[in-house]
Each structure stands twice: as C-alpha cells, then as structure tokens.
Design a protein around this motif. Structure first.
Motif, mmCIF file in Angstrom:
data_model
loop_
_atom_site.group_PDB
_atom_site.id
_atom_site.type_symbol
_atom_site.label_atom_id
_atom_site.label_comp_id
_atom_site.label_asym_id
_atom_site.label_seq_id
_atom_site.Cartn_x
_atom_site.Cartn_y
_atom_site.Cartn_z
ATOM 1 N N ASP A 1 90.211 55.274 31.533
ATOM 2 C CA ASP A 1 89.281 55.680 30.475
ATOM 3 C C ASP A 1 88.174 54.630 30.372
ATOM 4 O O ASP A 1 88.292 53.525 30.930
ATOM 5 N N PRO A 2 87.075 54.954 29.670
ATOM 6 C CA PRO A 2 85.971 53.993 29.544
ATOM 7 C C PRO A 2 86.384 52.693 28.874
ATOM 8 O O PRO A 2 85.852 51.628 29.197
ATOM 9 N N GLN A 3 87.320 52.765 27.928
ATOM 10 C CA GLN A 3 87.755 51.545 27.243
ATOM 11 C C GLN A 3 88.392 50.562 28.223
ATOM 12 O O GLN A 3 88.195 49.348 28.125
ATOM 13 N N ASP B 1 81.541 57.381 30.982
ATOM 14 C CA ASP B 1 82.778 58.145 31.163
ATOM 15 C C ASP B 1 82.945 58.572 32.621
ATOM 16 O O ASP B 1 84.028 58.441 33.205
ATOM 17 N N ARG B 2 81.875 59.073 33.202
ATOM 18 C CA ARG B 2 81.944 59.553 34.592
ATOM 19 C C ARG B 2 82.152 58.396 35.559
ATOM 20 O O ARG B 2 82.928 58.513 36.519
#
Length: 311
Positions: free
Chosen positions: A285-287, A275-276
C-alpha cells in the motif's frame, strides 16, 4: 549539488579517491559539482605525492555536502582551519560527513555531541575515551544522523558515500555506481565492521545470484525464504547466509531496496499517482512505500520526486 572534499597534507590517496569515485567518476549522468579543497590549494599526500587542488578551504563554504576523508594521524589534532570549516558548514545547514578517522574532525567541532557516531574499529576505544559526549557505535560500518554522517574504515567509507548518493539521487543511482565500481550493492549502516563471511560453493552461488537478479528485476512478489531455498536446493539457513554475504542484509532488506529503486524510476517517469506507483513497485500500500522511503532516504516519495525535479 555542490560537494566539497577536504584534503590535507598526508592524506591517503585511497581515502581521497573514494568520494571522488562515487560522486564523480561512477555517476557522470548526475549533475554533482565536486571540488577538492585544501589549505593553500596544494597538499603533499602520502608516498611523496604532491597535488594542486585549485580550491582553498574557504571554497567549501558554499557546498551542500562537505566530506572529510580520514585524517593523517588520530593522535594529532585535526587542523583548526578544517574544524572551523566543518562547524560553519553544519551551522548553515550543510550535510557533513567524516569518513574513517575523519570522525575526529567532526568530534573536534562538537558536531557529534549527543549523537551516534563510528570510526575505524582500531581507534574506536580511543575515540570513545577522547569524546565521552559522543554515543560511539563500535559495530556499525557507518552512521547516518541526518545532517551528520560518520563511517568506519576504507571499505566502509565507500558504503557511506554510496548511501549518501542514494539519499541524493536515489537507490538506482547508488546501485548503478556500485555496479560501475564493481563493489557489492548498497549495504546498510548496521552491517558489522568485523564479520567472517563464508565462501559459498560455486553452484549455490550461481543459483542465489539468479534469484537475487530476478527479485531485483521484479520485486512485486512476496516469496518466503523457504520457497526460495527450495528453488536453490539449499537450506533456509544457507540461503540466508548467502544473501547476507552478497548484499549485507536479509531478504526483507533486499526487497525493500529493490522496491524503492523501482518506485524511484516510476517517480521520475511519466506522471503517476502514488497508489499506482506503490502497487507497481511491490509495496502492499502507499503507506508502506512512504515508510520505506523515510527509512532509507529520510523523505517521502513526493518529497524525493520534488527534489529530483529541482535538481
């Protein structure tokens, strides 16, 4: 990674030097074991150049990546010994690449049946006729089918090798190699083989270069073409043309590559959560970061980091 480059009598010294330059000379910091293999260990290249490779074709059987850089004559069948090495490599799970007319060797081995592939534009018609089971792509500069890759002519072979380097070592390594070799940044395979690129005015080119460098250094923003065009003092269409001439893609492609490169640097650094890293690299976003990695590298960020640690 162990990389085997197949040489043969009548090989073009330029085609032979292309993968050597990318995987060896331009990235000495990466642990690639590059060998040149030939039948009998000695070849006579074009222009009466003779060389001893030190490795026979059998030595390619332990390579993770095997590259056939061209072929001396599209009207002459590729040597059976070479075709057998390519087929055996594919059967054991190695990656196989045919640069330019090297695609003929992969086709002879049956590796391209039912797959997309390309080769030099001057022979694409003959290639499609000779191998009707291949989904011939006459426009792409290279085609990545996962375990199988093919490319168009000399310059496209360089793009294909840089793309492979990005897959194995990350976009940062590929762009560093491109910078070392003084060539354009990594281009996608969808770049047309035949294209007329405009020669931009010096002032506009300087402005565009400054903006692209700034975006690469910090891809966390999400500027529009209109905003960037206003900063350059050019039209949206002109800016788009300059970006494509310089990078081979559009603004979205540039930002995606820059974000992936930044994420790779973070993944190799101190331990951080996905995430970071996604936020630090400019992904919403991570996706989105996972989708970008899969599209460009064929693996997730976690898989890419694990592969680097194994290496």
């Amino acid at each position: 990674m162990r990389i085997a480059i197949i040489a043969y009598d009548g090989i073009s010294p330029f085609m032979l030097s292309t993968p050597l330059a990318v995987f060896d000379e331009a990235c000495p910091a990466h642990d690639h074991n590059v060998i040149v293999c030939a039948h009998g260990g000695r070849i006579s290249a074009k222009h009466a150049l003779g060389m001893t490779t030190g490795h026979n074709l059998q030595d390619a059987q332990t390579a993770d990546l095997i590259i056939l850089p061209g072929w001396r004559n599209a009207d002459e069948p590729v040597l059976t010994a070479i075709v057998e090495v390519l087929g055996a490599a594919h059967a054991r799970g190695a990656i196989v690449a045919g640069l330019c007319l090297g695609a003929y060797g992969l086709a002879e081995a049956g590796l391209l049946n039912g797959r997309r592939a390309t080769t030099h534009w001057a022979r694409i018609g003959d290639f499609g006729t000779r191998y009707p089971k291949v989904q011939t792509d006459p426009t792409a500069i290279f085609v990545d089918e996962g375990q199988i890759l093919t490319s168009a002519g000399n310059a496209a072979a360089l793009d294909c090798c840089l793309h492979l380097l990005a897959r194995f070592s990350g976009m940062s390594a590929a762009n560093s190699a491109a910078r070392y070799l003084v060539v354009a940044p990594h281009r996608s395979g969808g770049q047309p083989q035949l294209t007329k690129r405009p020669v931009p005015a010096a002032g506009a080119e300087t402005k565009v270069a400054e903006i692209l460098n700034a975006l690469w250094a910090d891809p966390t923003g999400n500027p529009s073409l209109d905003e960037l065009a206003a900063r350059c003092g050019v039209s949206r269409r002109t800016l788009t043309r300059h970006i494509r001439a310089r990078t081979g893609g559009n603004l979205s492609d540039l930002l995606r590559h820059a974000r992936i490169a930044r994420a790779q640097d973070a993944l190799l650094g101190a331990a951080q959560g996905i995430d970071r890293i996604a936020a630090h690299s400019g992904f919403p976003d991570p996706q989105s970061m996972r989708a970008a990695f899969r599209q460009e590298l064929g693996m997730t960020p976690t898989q890419w980091r694990a592969r680097q640690r194994l290496g």
